[in-house]
Design a protein around this motif. Structure first.
Motif, PDB file in Angstrom:
ATOM      1  N   GLU A 541       1.207  -1.198  -0.183  1.00 33.05           N
ATOM      2  CA  GLU A 541       0.157  -0.136  -0.114  1.00 33.05           C
ATOM      3  C   GLU A 541       0.745   1.127  -0.140  1.00 33.05           C
ATOM      4  O   GLU A 541       1.598   1.049   0.763  1.00 33.05           O
ATOM      5  CB  GLU A 541      -0.929  -0.334   1.098  1.00 33.05           C
ATOM      6  CG  GLU A 541      -1.814   1.446   1.239  1.00 33.05           C
ATOM      7  CD  GLU A 541      -2.741   1.392   2.609  1.00 33.05           C
ATOM      8  OE1 GLU A 541      -3.511   0.178   3.014  1.00 33.05           O
ATOM      9  OE2 GLU A 541      -3.172   2.189   2.378  1.00 33.05           O
ATOM     10  N   ASN A 599      -4.434   4.987  -2.314  1.00 34.63           N
ATOM     11  CA  ASN A 599      -5.407   5.706  -1.467  1.00 34.63           C
ATOM     12  C   ASN A 599      -6.634   6.706  -1.847  1.00 34.63           C
ATOM     13  O   ASN A 599      -6.290   7.000  -2.506  1.00 34.63           O
ATOM     14  CB  ASN A 599      -5.196   6.184  -0.090  1.00 34.63           C
ATOM     15  CG  ASN A 599      -4.880   4.567   1.038  1.00 34.63           C
ATOM     16  OD1 ASN A 599      -5.509   4.368   1.326  1.00 34.63           O
ATOM     17  ND2 ASN A 599      -3.373   4.765   1.227  1.00 34.63           N
ATOM     18  N   GLU A 631      -7.765   2.469  -3.146  1.00 37.81           N
ATOM     19  CA  GLU A 631      -8.609   2.043  -2.295  1.00 37.81           C
ATOM     20  C   GLU A 631      -9.676   3.260  -1.997  1.00 37.81           C
ATOM     21  O   GLU A 631      -9.697   4.485  -1.963  1.00 37.81           O
ATOM     22  CB  GLU A 631      -7.415   1.989  -0.600  1.00 37.81           C
ATOM     23  CG  GLU A 631      -6.904   0.419  -1.011  1.00 37.81           C
ATOM     24  CD  GLU A 631      -6.035   0.446   0.541  1.00 37.81           C
ATOM     25  OE1 GLU A 631      -5.830   1.385   1.301  1.00 37.81           O
ATOM     26  OE2 GLU A 631      -5.029  -0.086   0.702  1.00 37.81           O
ATOM     27  N   ASP A 661     -11.751  -0.312   1.797  1.00 36.73           N
ATOM     28  CA  ASP A 661     -10.676   0.254   3.174  1.00 36.73           C
ATOM     29  C   ASP A 661     -11.626   0.428   4.783  1.00 36.73           C
ATOM     30  O   ASP A 661     -13.016   0.953   4.172  1.00 36.73           O
ATOM     31  CB  ASP A 661      -9.835   1.381   2.845  1.00 36.73           C
ATOM     32  CG  ASP A 661      -8.295   1.342   3.616  1.00 36.73           C
ATOM     33  OD1 ASP A 661      -8.290   0.596   4.297  1.00 36.73           O
ATOM     34  OD2 ASP A 661      -8.133   2.693   3.463  1.00 36.73           O
ATOM     35  N   LYS A 682     -10.930  -4.973   2.980  1.00 35.93           N
ATOM     36  CA  LYS A 682     -10.101  -4.521   3.881  1.00 35.93           C
ATOM     37  C   LYS A 682     -10.164  -4.309   5.287  1.00 35.93           C
ATOM     38  O   LYS A 682     -11.228  -2.854   5.249  1.00 35.93           O
ATOM     39  CB  LYS A 682      -9.079  -2.924   3.188  1.00 35.93           C
ATOM     40  CG  LYS A 682      -7.584  -3.238   3.472  1.00 35.93           C
ATOM     41  CD  LYS A 682      -6.885  -2.157   2.420  1.00 35.93           C
ATOM     42  CE  LYS A 682      -5.725  -2.163   3.152  1.00 35.93           C
ATOM     43  NZ  LYS A 682      -4.755  -1.414   2.729  1.00 35.93           N
TER      44      LYS A 682
HETATM   45 CA    CA Z   1      -5.375   2.689   2.506  1.00 34.95          CA
END
Ligand code: CA
Ligand code: C2E
Ligand code: CA
Length: 758
Positions: A541, A599, A631, A661, A682
């Motif tokens: 990530e 993200n 995400e 997320d 997630k």
């Molecule tokens: Ca994240």
């Protein structure tokens, strides 16, 4: 005898002369006619005076000439005066010509008398031993008399008709002239026909002239005025009561009689009746006051404006008093409505900002020692609410917030609308229950029947320490406190403290440096490995890190919320996505097929076309879309869920892998999951470990994992810190893992050195 009468005549002549001058100077239009009339009257009176005083023939004959011709002038000017005084139309030319003819011939024949002796002669007589000259009339004199009587009667008839026809209150001014003129005429006739040598009737004519002067120029018809005023007073819509000096009511007009329910014009009852209606404390004996009274009868309410005034005479001495009572109910209701409109917000019915401020000033002024908070209430993203739904829904949301304020704060509080989407509250400290409000705000949902939306309210709170602080400053500080709220969805209330100023300055400081930080690569991605059940690193990530040249290492928790708030997050994210693509294209060349998750902030969707941007990037760098994982947090779905779903579907159909997320951190319901177009859930361990009972946490994770498996959604657990957690999650058939147990986020260089070589 002669002397006394002469004295009277001279006095009258002098008075006539003075009045002639005064009338001439008068501003009234009738002044000229009056002046001409008085001057004309002077002639026969003077002629007569000469007759009275003269003891010899010649002088008395001259007196006769002045007297007789003067009468012609008098009647002529009297005719003109009559027209004006009685408001009669001017006579036609024929009538005028006739008048000129008769008067002219009369004067002419008198002028010819010395030659022909056809008009009159005089003879000497002795009265009480005194010589007088008496008139011997001939034909010319009779002609004169006919002309004069003709004129006299014509004028008399005019006045008579006027007196008859004028309304009663006006007839006075005509009747006085008519009667005195008639008396003058009769008096004169008496002398003419009795042939008395001393003609005193001219006194009557002189007095008549003075009366004309007074009535035409100085007479103010008091009775007429009185009548008019009384008439007006009776017709006034307000109730009027007149009191004499002893305070007894002596008259009331019709509305007054009705209001005070007086019977049979018994005005004295008024005082008692008024006290019964308006209260025994009605100060009727006092003067010079005004008052507004409200009388309630059943459901009705009547408003009365009252005024009691002293009445004085022209010298300022008190003559009594009067009371007026006006029913101004409609006016008062209108006034009340206007005051309400000016002080209340139309949409929400809450106080306007100005009125709230003034009420707060009053409240604090009355009890400055009660500790209080000024609370600034802000609807987050209200513009988006209006844009995405409709302004109608926005209005509805505002009304709901107003409703919530009414329910959340008691009458000890004051609240109002400060502006578009902001509200202000003044609340006593001991009534401010932060936990309760937080709880209510976390569940604050607006539903108009077709749309349901979680309205995000933020409360900035400022504790008022000094009562004399400007109210606007109190709310400015409360507003500033809002900047303390980092996690928009978890925390709704922030309390102002002194660090806040430096916080605001710091936010401005780093915002100003963002562009430079990106250009200089001070802000850059770190990578945190993501491993599979075998512990093999399969991806990473990308997490932003700011290695600040003076402030040192900055964690995203310090700057991401700042940029999310001011929208600069878009710059950060676009940059991060580009870096991720750059890394992936390098890996591709090295034959490494690991993925990178990036993200996406909820704000990104608002400011840019996320799909287009990401598609463009992978194309530019020539990488497989499936290598770049997206995400998004569940808060993205909180606004305009349908549109967001489409975006996610779009991304997935383009080959991107979409991860949900921080699942479990907030509002997501498991029920929603089945419709969510995501590939990976997630789940964050830290949200679960927050709940006290570990067994419970385990059960929840187990169920989430089971459900996601059933729905064909893959799962990734982050925040894995221990071997036990890893083992437990593996047993629960979780597919991917991320956490400090494997590695902290590390620099790209370090990641590539340690992970790829493995
Ligand atoms: Ca994240
Ligand atoms: P996140 O997306 O949930 O990122 C995971 C966070 O958990 C990271 O914090 C990471 O360092 C931390 N973490 C990883 N493993 C563990 C663990 O075992 N235990 C604990 N306690 N924490 C662990 P980080 O890097 O401080 O990032 C915080 C948040 O900042 C991120 O949460 C993400 O929401 C946001 N963020 C970071 N970088 C970006 C970015 O480039 N764009 C956007 N929009 N947001 C970012
Ligand atoms: Ca996360």
């Amino acid at each position: 005898m002669r002397e006394r009468i002469s004295f009277i005549f001279i006095s009258l002549i002098l008075s006539l002369v003075v009045c002639t001058v005064l009338a001439r100077r008068s501003h009234k239009t009738i002044g000229r006619s009056v002046s001409r009339l008085l001057a004309a009257i002077c002639l026969p009176v003077t002629g007569n005076l000469i007759l009275i005083v003269s003891r010899e023939k010649l002088l008395s004959t001259i007196g006769c000439y002045i007297y007789f011709t003067g009468m012609d002038f008098f009647l002529f000017s009297m005719l003109l005066f009559t027209f004006e005084y009685c408001n009669i139309r001017r006579p036609s030319k024929k009538v005028k010509a006739a008048v000129y003819f008769f008067l002219g011939t009369d004067i002419l024949q008198f002028l010819l008398n010395p030659f022909f002796g056809h008009a009159f002669a005089t003879e000497k007589i002795t009265v009480s031993g005194d010589p007088y000259y008496r008139l011997i009339p001939y034909a010319g004199q009779y002609y004169h008399r006919i002309v004069c009587y003709g004129m006299f009667f014509a004028i008399l008839i005019f006045f008579f008709m006027r007196t008859l026809r004028a309304p009663r209150i006006y007839s006075e001014r005509y009747s006085v002239i008519f009667i005195s003129y008639l008396i003058g005429g009769i008096w004169q006739s008496f002398y003419i026909f009795s042939r008395t040598p001393l003609d005193l009737s001219m006194i009557g004519i002189a007095v008549f002239g003075l009366l004309c002067f007074y009535f035409a120029l100085h007479y103010r018809p008091m009775r007429l005025l009185d009548r008019m005023l009384a008439n007006i007073a009776s017709k006034m819509p307000e109730a009027l009561f007149f009191f004499d000096l002893s305070g007894r009511c002596i008259w009331a007009n019709r509305p007054g009689i009705e209001l005070s329910a007086i019977h049979d014009d018994e005005f004295v009852q008024a005082t008692t009746n008024l006290r019964r209606i308006f209260g025994s404390d009605l100060p009727l004996e006092e003067n010079g006051w005004t008052s507004q009274k409200i009388i309630e009868s059943g459901d009705d309410e009547h408003h009365y404006a009252m005024e009691k005034l002293l009445v004085t005479d022209e010298r300022g001495r008190s003559a009594g008093s009067f009371l007026s009572i006006r029913d101004n109910t409609a006016e008062q209701i209108q006034l009340r409505q206007e005051i309400y409109n000016a002080t209340h917000d139309k949409l929400t019915g809450l106080y306007t900002r100005e009125y709230l401020y003034s009420r707060i000033n009053g409240r604090i002024g009355n009890s400055p020692n009660i500790p209080r908070y000024a609370v600034f209430v802000d609807i987050k993203n209200f513009k988006i609410v209006n844009d995405i739904f409709s302004t109608d829904f926005g209005d509805f949301a505002l009304k709901c917030v107003a409703e919530w304020l009414r329910s959340a704060f008691t009458h000890n509080s004051l609240f109002g609308r400060l502006g578009g989407d902001t509200f202000g509250v003044l609340v006593p400290v001991n009534e401010f229950n932060k936990a309760k409000l937080e709880d209510e705000l976390s569940r604050f949902v607006v539903n108009d029947g077709s749309v349901e939306y979680h309205v995000l309210l933020h409360l900035g709170v400022y504790r008022i320490t000094q009562a004399d602080t400007d109210v606007s400053v109190m709310f400015d500080r409360a507003h500033l406190a809002l900047s303390l709220i980092r996690d928009e969805y978890q925390t709704h209330i922030a309390i102002y403290d002194d660090t806040i100023r430096s916080q605001v300055l710091w936010d401005q400081h780093i915002s100003a440096q963002l562009h430079e930080a990106l250009a200089e690569r001070h802000l850059r991605p770190f990578l945190q490995p993501i491993v599979d059940a075998n512990g093999k690193v399969v991806g990473a990530e990308a997490l932003a890190r700011w290695i600040h040249p003076t402030d040192g290492f900055l964690s995203p928790a310090k700057f991401i919320p700042v940029f999310e708030k001011n929208g600069m997050i878009v710059e950060v994210d676009k940059y991060m996505w580009r870096c991720a693509c750059e890394i992936l294209s390098r890996w591709k060349k090295q034959g490494c097929d690991m993925f990178i998750s990036v993200n996406i902030s909820p704000k990104d969707f608002y400011f840019i076309d996320v799909t287009a941007e990401i598609r463009r990037l992978v194309k530019e760098y020539g990488i497989e879309p499936s290598r770049l994982r997206i995400e998004i947090t569940e808060t993205v779905m909180m606004t305009n869920a349908d549109e967001k779903m489409n975006i996610l579907r779009d991304l997935r159909s383009s080959g991107f892998i979409v991860e949900m997320d921080d699942f479990g951190s907030g509002y997501s319901s498991l029920n929603m999951l089945k419709d969510m177009p995501v590939d990976v859930l997630k789940i964050d361990m830290k949200f679960l470990s927050k709940s006290s009972d570990e067994n419970k946490a385990r059960t929840i994770i187990q169920n989430i994992l089971k459900l996601s498996e059933d729905l064909g959604i893959s799962s990734l657990t982050e925040g894995v810190e221990t071997a036990e957690q890893f083992n437990m999650l593996s047993e629960m058939s979780c597919k991917l893992f991320q956490g400090y147990y494997f590695s902290k986020p590390i620099s790209v260089e370090e990641f590539e050195n340690s992970m790829i070589k493995k």
